[in-house]
Scaffold this motif. Structure first.
Motif, mmCIF file in Angstrom:
data_model
loop_
_atom_site.group_PDB
_atom_site.id
_atom_site.type_symbol
_atom_site.label_atom_id
_atom_site.label_comp_id
_atom_site.label_asym_id
_atom_site.label_seq_id
_atom_site.Cartn_x
_atom_site.Cartn_y
_atom_site.Cartn_z
ATOM 1 N N GLY A 26 -5.220 4.014 1.543
ATOM 2 C CA GLY A 26 -6.092 3.111 0.829
ATOM 3 C C GLY A 26 -5.833 3.127 -0.657
ATOM 4 O O GLY A 26 -5.237 4.053 -1.191
ATOM 5 N N GLY A 27 -6.308 2.086 -1.333
ATOM 6 C CA GLY A 27 -6.059 1.965 -2.755
ATOM 7 C C GLY A 27 -6.963 2.816 -3.614
ATOM 8 O O GLY A 27 -6.677 3.046 -4.771
ATOM 9 N N ALA A 28 -8.088 3.288 -3.131
ATOM 10 C CA ALA A 28 -8.977 4.085 -3.954
ATOM 11 C C ALA A 28 -8.336 5.419 -4.241
ATOM 12 O O ALA A 28 -7.632 5.983 -3.441
ATOM 13 C CB ALA A 28 -10.303 4.294 -3.241
ATOM 14 N N ASN A 335 3.105 -1.022 -5.600
ATOM 15 C CA ASN A 335 1.778 -1.128 -6.201
ATOM 16 C C ASN A 335 0.950 -2.075 -5.359
ATOM 17 O O ASN A 335 1.467 -2.801 -4.510
ATOM 18 C CB ASN A 335 1.880 -1.676 -7.623
ATOM 19 N N ILE A 336 -0.353 -2.059 -5.588
ATOM 20 C CA ILE A 336 -1.217 -3.058 -4.973
ATOM 21 C C ILE A 336 -0.835 -4.419 -5.571
ATOM 22 O O ILE A 336 -0.681 -4.537 -6.782
ATOM 23 C CB ILE A 336 -2.699 -2.735 -5.242
ATOM 24 N N GLU A 420 7.337 7.026 -2.458
ATOM 25 C CA GLU A 420 7.192 7.184 -1.015
ATOM 26 C C GLU A 420 6.532 5.970 -0.400
ATOM 27 O O GLU A 420 6.855 5.567 0.707
ATOM 28 C CB GLU A 420 6.364 8.424 -0.693
ATOM 29 N N CYS A 421 5.599 5.393 -1.109
ATOM 30 C CA CYS A 421 4.726 4.358 -0.537
ATOM 31 C C CYS A 421 5.128 2.975 -1.032
ATOM 32 O O CYS A 421 5.428 2.782 -2.208
ATOM 33 C CB CYS A 421 3.279 4.638 -0.909
ATOM 34 N N ILE A 422 5.115 2.005 -0.124
ATOM 35 C CA ILE A 422 5.509 0.645 -0.483
ATOM 36 C C ILE A 422 4.537 -0.379 0.090
ATOM 37 O O ILE A 422 3.758 -0.093 0.999
ATOM 38 C CB ILE A 422 6.929 0.308 0.013
ATOM 39 N N VAL A 423 4.615 -1.565 -0.472
ATOM 40 C CA VAL A 423 3.971 -2.759 0.075
ATOM 41 C C VAL A 423 5.063 -3.827 0.149
ATOM 42 O O VAL A 423 5.914 -3.911 -0.744
ATOM 43 C CB VAL A 423 2.803 -3.247 -0.810
ATOM 44 N N PRO A 441 -5.440 -5.377 3.048
ATOM 45 C CA PRO A 441 -5.449 -5.401 1.584
ATOM 46 C C PRO A 441 -5.846 -4.043 1.010
ATOM 47 O O PRO A 441 -6.642 -3.312 1.586
ATOM 48 C CB PRO A 441 -6.513 -6.467 1.257
ATOM 49 N N GLY A 442 -5.250 -3.710 -0.126
ATOM 50 C CA GLY A 442 -5.584 -2.467 -0.802
ATOM 51 C C GLY A 442 -4.896 -1.235 -0.257
ATOM 52 O O GLY A 442 -5.193 -0.121 -0.690
#
Length: 462
Positions: A26-28, A335-336, A420-423, A441-442
């Motif tokens: 999650g984005g938080a 990034n988001i 490590e993390c992608i969108v 989303p997020g």
């Protein structure tokens, strides 16, 4: 939101770092030091400033001002305006803080230095920053080859403390591994720097998405590698080799892309794609170079199942310039998405305050926020007069799991790992981008790292 054209170099996207767990995240998350709402910052109204007689504590710090230097490739004749968005982002961040009361009870002043895509000018920028400012923030210089002005920089007392740097990007391992530089995202090449083959960590999420999207059977295609400077190819080649060796995405052709190449320079690559019936085209270069390839592929009748581009293509100028040619292109970001600004206050802050919204601008903004957190952590521990180059370096080294209020994947800058993390977003017919993966989303997709043994200095064969 007005966004200008910027030629963005993919090598800058030695993207996100540090473990954030596997699967969707999650984005938080972590903020900017104090648990304040997005956009809030410490300033003279802060309790730490009350009753304190402020002093000049180090080079670049007076009783009322902190001066930082933003070194960026803005005036190169090869790629004019490359770092314009990054410079704007750092200035917008400083303006925001000053209107809110400042940082460490002082106003922030931003000096700029044009590094002109030149190793010599990048070095000169560091010399200038050492002599005149507290720290280098948001550095967007793609040709850094000599970091001795950073390591040898002396502080106010003559001690060789080093110049703290929170760069927007680093390209070569010598820059990433510099002990006074704290990039959000490294290249995965282990520090200290050494010649020859090394075990390099590469994010799994890219290969697993491409493999899933392309489906079963033999998959093969084109890899477009930036060659405007040798360092660019070194920064992206590990991911390409991993896609080939770990995920079976074989190369029909590995082509170089120079920023000065005309469309006709891509005819051999496009005809190879057509003749070999390539199933994908992977871009690790600038979006203008990639767009010329896509246009030439259309002329030559090459029709891959997938066009894939790293974050350089996440720029409204790309879809505006390419129109229908760009529609359907998958774009990897860390990034988001900006389109989700309504759900993430920090994305909204960034896109509202910065006009030239692109990958370089975002990286510089995040690095400025990281600098801000380290300063605030120092003030919290030692008061506003405890801020020195030495104390800032200590605070930067202690930052863990920084995600700029959920705007980007978590990073421990001292680890100097890649993203490590992608969108994955997809370019739309008529302009703009749509989130594709993960769909919620997020969130971001985080799958850990593969490890590949490679000599980045000699691996590119194009």
């Amino acid at each position: 939101m007005r966004k200008k054209t910027l030629v963005t170099v993919t090598a800058a996207l030695a993207l996100l770092a540090t473990a954030c767990g596997s699967g969707e995240r999650g984005g938080a998350g972590g903020g900017i030091g104090a648990p304040a709402p997005a956009g809030a910052a410490s300033g003279p109204s802060n309790a730490a400033c009350s009753g304190t007689t402020l002093k000049s504590t180090d080079i670049g710090i007076t009783a009322d001002k902190i001066t930082i230097e933003m070194i960026g490739d803005t005036g190169s004749t090869a790629i004019p305006g490359l770092a314009n968005g990054a410079v704007e982002a750092v200035k917008a961040w400083a303006d925001m803080l000053n209107k809110q009361g400042g940082l460490a009870c002082r106003k922030v002043e931003v000096r700029t230095y044009d590094s002109k895509l030149s190793p010599d000018e990048a070095r000169n920028g560091y010399v200038d920053a050492c002599q005149k400012t507290f720290a280098a923030v948001g550095t967007t210089a793609l040709s850094v080859a000599d970091v001795t002005p950073l390591t040898d920089c002396v502080d106010k007392n003559g001690a060789k403390t080093g110049l703290p740097e929170v760069p927007g990007l680093t390209i070569l391992p010598v820059h990433t591994c510099n002990p006074t530089s704290f990039p959000m995202y490294g290249s995965g090449v282990p520090c200290p720097v050494a010649a020859g083959a090394r075990d390099v960590e590469v994010p799994k999420a890219v290969g697993s998405f491409m493999k899933q999207q392309l489906g079963g059977g033999a998959q093969h295609g084109l890899y477009l590698v930036p060659t405007t400077a040798a360092a660019y190819s070194q920064a992206v080649i590990s991911q390409i080799r991993n896609l080939e060796q770990t995920y079976g995405l074989a190369a029909d052709i590995e082509a170089g892309a120079n920023g000065k190449d005309p469309q006709s320079a891509y005819t051999p690559a496009a005809t190879t794609m057509r003749d070999k019936k390539s199933t994908f085209g992977y871009n690790a270069s600038t979006w203008p170079s990639f767009l010329l390839l896509q246009k030439e592929a259309a002329v030559q009748g090459a029709t891959p199942k997938m066009w894939y581009c790293v974050g350089a293509c996440y720029d409204p100028a790309y879809t505006k310039a390419g129109g229908k040619v760009t529609a359907g292109t998958y774009v990897q970001i860390s990034n988001i998405p900006y389109e989700e600004a309504g759900q993430n206050p920090e994305i909204k802050e960034f896109t509202t305050r910065v006009k030239e919204v692109n990958t370089f601008a975002q990286s510089a903004w995040v690095s400025a926020r990281l600098f801000q957190q380290a300063v605030e952590d120092t003030v919290k521990a030692s008061g506003p007069n405890g801020l020195t180059r030495a104390s800032l370096l200590k605070a930067l080294a202690a930052v863990k799991d920084f995600d700029n209020r959920g705007m980007v994947s978590k990073s421990t800058p001292s680890a100097k790992l890649p993203a490590e993390c992608i969108v994955i977003v997809q370019a739309q017919d008529g302009g703009g981008f749509k989130r594709i993966h993960p769909q919620q989303p997020g969130t971001m997709r985080c799958e850990g790292f593969d490890k590949i043994n490679i000599d980045v200095a000699t691996a590119f064969k194009g």
